[in-house]
Design an enzyme around this catalytic site. Structure first.
Site, PDB file in Angstrom:
ATOM      1  N   ARG A 113     -11.016  57.199   2.757  1.00 39.31           N
ATOM      2  CA  ARG A 113     -10.057  58.144   2.391  1.00 39.31           C
ATOM      3  C   ARG A 113     -10.760  59.172   1.281  1.00 39.31           C
ATOM      4  NH1 ARG A 113      -6.732  53.860  -0.156  1.00 39.31           N
ATOM      5  NH2 ARG A 113      -8.845  52.667   0.605  1.00 39.31           N
ATOM      6  N   LYS A 117      -8.086  39.357  -3.994  1.00 34.33           N
ATOM      7  CA  LYS A 117      -7.014  40.460  -4.612  1.00 34.33           C
ATOM      8  C   LYS A 117      -6.395  40.044  -4.879  1.00 34.33           C
ATOM      9  CE  LYS A 117      -9.113  43.886  -1.791  1.00 34.33           C
ATOM     10  NZ  LYS A 117      -8.349  45.682  -1.658  1.00 34.33           N
ATOM     11  N   SER A 173      -2.533  50.895  -0.358  1.00 33.67           N
ATOM     12  CA  SER A 173      -1.295  50.067  -1.175  1.00 33.67           C
ATOM     13  C   SER A 173      -1.237  49.753  -2.697  1.00 33.67           C
ATOM     14  CB  SER A 173      -1.974  47.650  -0.779  1.00 33.67           C
ATOM     15  OG  SER A 173      -1.992  48.693   1.167  1.00 33.67           O
ATOM     16  N   HIS A 176      -2.714  53.894   6.886  1.00 31.50           N
ATOM     17  CA  HIS A 176      -3.316  52.535   7.671  1.00 31.50           C
ATOM     18  C   HIS A 176      -2.441  52.856   9.067  1.00 31.50           C
ATOM     19  CE1 HIS A 176      -2.823  49.563   4.677  1.00 31.50           C
ATOM     20  NE2 HIS A 176      -4.403  49.712   4.168  1.00 31.50           N
TER      21      HIS A 176
HETATM   22  P1  ADP Z   1     -10.011  46.229   2.022  1.00 36.95           P
HETATM   23  O1  ADP Z   1      -8.894  45.126   0.931  1.00 36.95           O
HETATM   24  O2  ADP Z   1     -10.191  45.609   3.076  1.00 36.95           O
HETATM   25  O3  ADP Z   1     -10.086  47.259   1.568  1.00 36.95           O
HETATM   26  P2  ADP Z   1      -6.969  47.913   2.593  1.00 36.95           P
HETATM   27  O4  ADP Z   1      -5.615  46.761   3.322  1.00 36.95           O
HETATM   28  O5  ADP Z   1      -6.785  48.102   1.440  1.00 36.95           O
HETATM   29  O6  ADP Z   1      -8.523  46.406   3.102  1.00 36.95           O
HETATM   30  O7  ADP Z   1      -7.773  48.190   3.819  1.00 36.95           O
HETATM   31  C1  ADP Z   1      -7.933  48.424   4.803  1.00 36.95           C
HETATM   32  C2  ADP Z   1      -8.994  49.607   5.266  1.00 36.95           C
HETATM   33  O8  ADP Z   1      -8.147  50.247   5.720  1.00 36.95           O
HETATM   34  C3  ADP Z   1      -9.873  50.056   4.456  1.00 36.95           C
HETATM   35  O9  ADP Z   1     -10.948  50.143   5.146  1.00 36.95           O
HETATM   36  C4  ADP Z   1      -9.557  50.726   3.831  1.00 36.95           C
HETATM   37  O10 ADP Z   1     -10.143  52.310   2.921  1.00 36.95           O
HETATM   38  C5  ADP Z   1      -8.352  51.578   4.734  1.00 36.95           C
HETATM   39  N1  ADP Z   1      -7.253  52.641   4.354  1.00 36.95           N
HETATM   40  C6  ADP Z   1      -6.500  52.114   3.369  1.00 36.95           C
HETATM   41  N2  ADP Z   1      -5.799  53.182   2.679  1.00 36.95           N
HETATM   42  C7  ADP Z   1      -6.093  54.168   3.325  1.00 36.95           C
HETATM   43  C8  ADP Z   1      -5.557  55.557   3.760  1.00 36.95           C
HETATM   44  N3  ADP Z   1      -4.110  55.772   3.078  1.00 36.95           N
HETATM   45  N4  ADP Z   1      -6.486  56.359   4.646  1.00 36.95           N
HETATM   46  C9  ADP Z   1      -6.812  55.868   5.492  1.00 36.95           C
HETATM   47  N5  ADP Z   1      -7.495  54.492   5.475  1.00 36.95           N
HETATM   48  C10 ADP Z   1      -6.498  53.796   4.112  1.00 36.95           C
END
Ligand code: ADP
Length: 168
Positions: free
Chosen positions: A97, A47, A135, A23
């Protein structure tokens, strides 16, 4: 006299349960394109998050402090596009990703465009070492006592350890 250029503001919405180095990599890239970015934390109760929105906000605040005042962290409970409009943002940043993210993100971006055609969704890719980072994976690894350094900020690593010692 030349008119001042309007501030370029984006929101980076997500669950951030908890924030990872993936992130933060995306946030860093977004700051090359925008004057300011709001790390926008969605409660996402559906979630079943491990951390409360306030805990997620505190972790994101500490982990993004080195970016200075170009990054702010907020919790939002409305539609992402409504939050973006309220803040005066012109773009929504999302991370991509592996290919697996594409279909969901594409759908979400098109739905948001329908709701607010004036907002653009910008997809950014993290550096290779964060491609498989999520996460959920961090929570699973922490639960099993795995090493998380280099994958999450140190405050998050500690918070995960604390969480799993409280709730084995
Ligand atoms: P959501 O529940 O909205 O998917 P996340 O916290 O899982 O929330 O992810 C927020 C954003 O960050 C999403 O666009 C996700 O694809 C991106 N994201 C999550 N992990 C990574 C990572 N390792 N590298 C790049 N982008 C990421």
């Amino acid at each position: 006299m030349q008119a001042a250029t309007p501030e370029r503001l984006a929101i980076y919405p997500g669950s951030f349960d908890p924030v990872t180095n993936g992130h933060l990599d995306i946030l860093d890239r977004a700051l090359h394109l925008f004057d300011r970015v709001i790390f926008a934390i969605a409660p996402n109760v559906g979630k079943h998050p491990l951390f409360t929105p306030e805990e997620r906000m505190d972790m994101a605040l500490a982990a993004s402090a080195h970016f200075g005042d170009r990054v702010t962290v907020e919790i939002f409970k409305c539609l992402t596009v409504d939050f973006a409009k309220q803040k005066g943002a012109t773009a929504i940043v999302r991370g991509l990703r592996a290919v697996a993210d594409f279909e969901f993100e594409f759908q979400l971006a098109l739905a948001n465009r329908r709701l607010a055609p004036e907002l653009e969704t910008i997809f950014l890719m993290p550096r290779g070492k964060y491609i498989f980072l999520s996460s959920s994976l961090m929570k699973e690894m922490a639960r099993l006592g795995g090493m998380l350094s280099d994958l999450v900020p140190s405050n998050v690593e500690q918070a995960l350890k604390d969480k799993f010692t409280q709730t084995p």
